[in-house]
Design a protein around this motif. Structure first.
Motif, PDB file in Angstrom:
ATOM      1  N   ALA A  24      88.033 182.835  92.079  1.00 10.77           N
ATOM      2  CA  ALA A  24      87.343 183.639  91.082  1.00 10.77           C
ATOM      3  C   ALA A  24      87.555 185.118  91.336  1.00 10.77           C
ATOM      4  N   SER A  25      87.698 185.871  90.258  1.00  9.21           N
ATOM      5  CA  SER A  25      87.804 187.321  90.373  1.00  9.21           C
ATOM      6  C   SER A  25      86.416 187.930  90.328  1.00  9.21           C
ATOM      7  N   GLY A  26      86.319 189.210  90.641  1.00 13.52           N
ATOM      8  CA  GLY A  26      85.058 189.905  90.495  1.00 13.52           C
ATOM      9  C   GLY A  26      84.251 189.975  91.769  1.00 13.52           C
ATOM     10  N   ARG A  27      83.299 190.897  91.789  1.00 10.82           N
ATOM     11  CA  ARG A  27      82.507 191.150  92.988  1.00 10.82           C
ATOM     12  C   ARG A  27      81.128 190.518  92.943  1.00 10.82           C
ATOM     13  N   THR A  28      80.864 189.726  91.898  1.00 14.31           N
ATOM     14  CA  THR A  28      79.532 189.135  91.756  1.00 14.31           C
ATOM     15  C   THR A  28      79.606 187.617  91.748  1.00 14.31           C
ATOM     16  N   PHE A  29      80.574 187.082  92.472  1.00 14.80           N
ATOM     17  CA  PHE A  29      80.784 185.631  92.483  1.00 14.80           C
ATOM     18  C   PHE A  29      79.520 184.891  92.882  1.00 14.80           C
ATOM     19  N   SER A  30      78.778 185.421  93.821  1.00 12.78           N
ATOM     20  CA  SER A  30      77.585 184.725  94.312  1.00 12.78           C
ATOM     21  C   SER A  30      76.457 184.676  93.279  1.00 12.78           C
ATOM     22  N   SER A  31      76.643 185.352  92.155  1.00  9.12           N
ATOM     23  CA  SER A  31      75.653 185.316  91.078  1.00  9.12           C
ATOM     24  C   SER A  31      75.857 184.136  90.131  1.00  9.12           C
ATOM     25  N   TYR A  32      76.960 183.403  90.334  1.00 10.02           N
ATOM     26  CA  TYR A  32      77.353 182.367  89.393  1.00 10.02           C
ATOM     27  C   TYR A  32      77.146 180.970  89.943  1.00 10.02           C
ATOM     28  N   LEU A  33      76.522 180.152  89.137  1.00  7.98           N
ATOM     29  CA  LEU A  33      76.554 178.705  89.351  1.00  7.98           C
ATOM     30  C   LEU A  33      77.976 178.236  89.035  1.00  7.98           C
ATOM     31  N   MET A  34      78.556 177.395  89.899  1.00 11.82           N
ATOM     32  CA  MET A  34      79.926 176.929  89.714  1.00 11.82           C
ATOM     33  C   MET A  34      79.957 175.419  89.490  1.00 11.82           C
ATOM     34  N   GLY A  35      80.830 175.012  88.583  1.00 11.00           N
ATOM     35  CA  GLY A  35      80.935 173.589  88.293  1.00 11.00           C
ATOM     36  C   GLY A  35      82.375 173.149  88.126  1.00 11.00           C
ATOM     37  N   TRP A  36      82.571 171.852  88.255  1.00  6.88           N
ATOM     38  CA  TRP A  36      83.852 171.210  87.942  1.00  6.88           C
ATOM     39  C   TRP A  36      83.611 170.188  86.836  1.00  6.88           C
ATOM     40  N   PHE A  37      84.525 170.211  85.881  1.00  6.73           N
ATOM     41  CA  PHE A  37      84.528 169.234  84.796  1.00  6.73           C
ATOM     42  C   PHE A  37      85.918 168.620  84.715  1.00  6.73           C
ATOM     43  N   ARG A  38      86.040 167.525  83.995  1.00  6.54           N
ATOM     44  CA  ARG A  38      87.350 166.926  83.783  1.00  6.54           C
ATOM     45  C   ARG A  38      87.433 166.374  82.359  1.00  6.54           C
ATOM     46  N   GLN A  39      88.657 166.291  81.890  1.00  7.48           N
ATOM     47  CA  GLN A  39      88.877 165.766  80.553  1.00  7.48           C
ATOM     48  C   GLN A  39      90.151 164.937  80.540  1.00  7.48           C
ATOM     49  N   ALA A  40      89.979 163.679  80.212  1.00  6.48           N
ATOM     50  CA  ALA A  40      91.112 162.765  80.070  1.00  6.48           C
ATOM     51  C   ALA A  40      91.528 162.735  78.603  1.00  6.48           C
ATOM     52  N   PRO A  41      92.761 162.366  78.315  1.00  4.61           N
ATOM     53  CA  PRO A  41      93.228 162.326  76.924  1.00  4.61           C
ATOM     54  C   PRO A  41      92.332 161.450  76.052  1.00  4.61           C
ATOM     55  N   GLY A  42      91.933 162.013  74.914  1.00  2.54           N
ATOM     56  CA  GLY A  42      91.116 161.258  73.971  1.00  2.54           C
ATOM     57  C   GLY A  42      89.660 161.128  74.339  1.00  2.54           C
ATOM     58  N   LYS A  43      89.252 161.781  75.426  1.00  2.00           N
ATOM     59  CA  LYS A  43      87.858 161.691  75.871  1.00  2.00           C
ATOM     60  C   LYS A  43      87.208 163.059  75.884  1.00  2.00           C
ATOM     61  N   GLU A  44      85.882 163.048  75.881  1.00  2.00           N
ATOM     62  CA  GLU A  44      85.142 164.301  75.952  1.00  2.00           C
ATOM     63  C   GLU A  44      85.184 164.869  77.375  1.00  2.00           C
ATOM     64  N   ARG A  45      84.935 166.161  77.467  1.00  2.00           N
ATOM     65  CA  ARG A  45      84.876 166.795  78.780  1.00  2.00           C
ATOM     66  C   ARG A  45      83.674 166.244  79.541  1.00  2.00           C
ATOM     67  N   ARG A  72      81.441 175.871  98.238  1.00  2.00           N
ATOM     68  CA  ARG A  72      81.827 177.220  97.840  1.00  2.00           C
ATOM     69  C   ARG A  72      81.861 178.137  99.043  1.00  2.00           C
ATOM     70  N   ASP A  73      82.694 179.162  98.936  1.00  2.00           N
ATOM     71  CA  ASP A  73      82.849 180.174  99.965  1.00  2.00           C
ATOM     72  C   ASP A  73      82.651 181.517  99.283  1.00  2.00           C
ATOM     73  N   ASN A  74      81.429 182.030  99.339  1.00  2.00           N
ATOM     74  CA  ASN A  74      81.131 183.263  98.609  1.00  2.00           C
ATOM     75  C   ASN A  74      81.837 184.472  99.194  1.00  2.00           C
ATOM     76  N   ALA A  75      82.172 184.431 100.459  1.00  2.00           N
ATOM     77  CA  ALA A  75      82.867 185.568 101.079  1.00  2.00           C
ATOM     78  C   ALA A  75      84.280 185.721 100.519  1.00  2.00           C
ATOM     79  N   ASN A  76      84.866 184.599 100.085  1.00  2.00           N
ATOM     80  CA  ASN A  76      86.240 184.618  99.594  1.00  2.00           C
ATOM     81  C   ASN A  76      86.369 184.231  98.123  1.00  2.00           C
ATOM     82  N   ASN A  77      85.242 184.167  97.429  1.00  2.00           N
ATOM     83  CA  ASN A  77      85.248 183.873  95.984  1.00  2.00           C
ATOM     84  C   ASN A  77      85.972 182.567  95.660  1.00  2.00           C
TER      85      ASN A  77
END
Length: 124
Positions: A24-45, A72-77
């Protein structure tokens, strides 16, 4: 604003492991909730995992519990997704997402920023 770049996708046999990273770019990374999503062909995220702002709280989708680990590693975004015991049904494009909010959110519409995605293919 934050920009997200995923890496680490690829082709792996069933039962194998992969580790995805999201830088992630930026200096406020620790302010953000982070998530992972996935999407297969023909399916919803689909929600995969999320980690709160200080990394002390994580949450997983039912289909990946016990196999995937988000960190997460907030020191390294960075936010990572360690994927073990992969199955063919894990095949999808995996996206990193961020929202400036406390707590944990699992809905894709709740996230403000998205990466371009990285392909994960699990062969049987």
């Amino acid at each position: 604003q934050v920009q997200l770049v995923e890496s680490g996708g690829g082709l792996v046999q069933a039962g194998g492991s992969l580790r995805l990273s999201c830088a992630a770019s930026g200096r406020t990374f620790s302010s953000y909730l982070m998530g992972w999503f996935r999407q297969a062909p023909g399916k919803e995220r689909e929600f995969v995992a999320a980690v709160n702002r200080n990394g002390g709280n994580t949450y997983y989708g039912d289909s990946v519990k016990g196999r995937f680990t988000i960190s997460r590693d907030n020191a390294n975004n960075l936010v990572r997704l360690q994927m073990n015991s992969l199955k063919p049904e894990d095949t999808a494009v995996y996206y990193c997402a961020a929202v400036r909010a406390p707590g944990i959110h699992t809905g894709a519409r709740e996230y403000e920023y998205w990466g371009q995605g990285t392909q994960v293919t699990v062969s049987s």
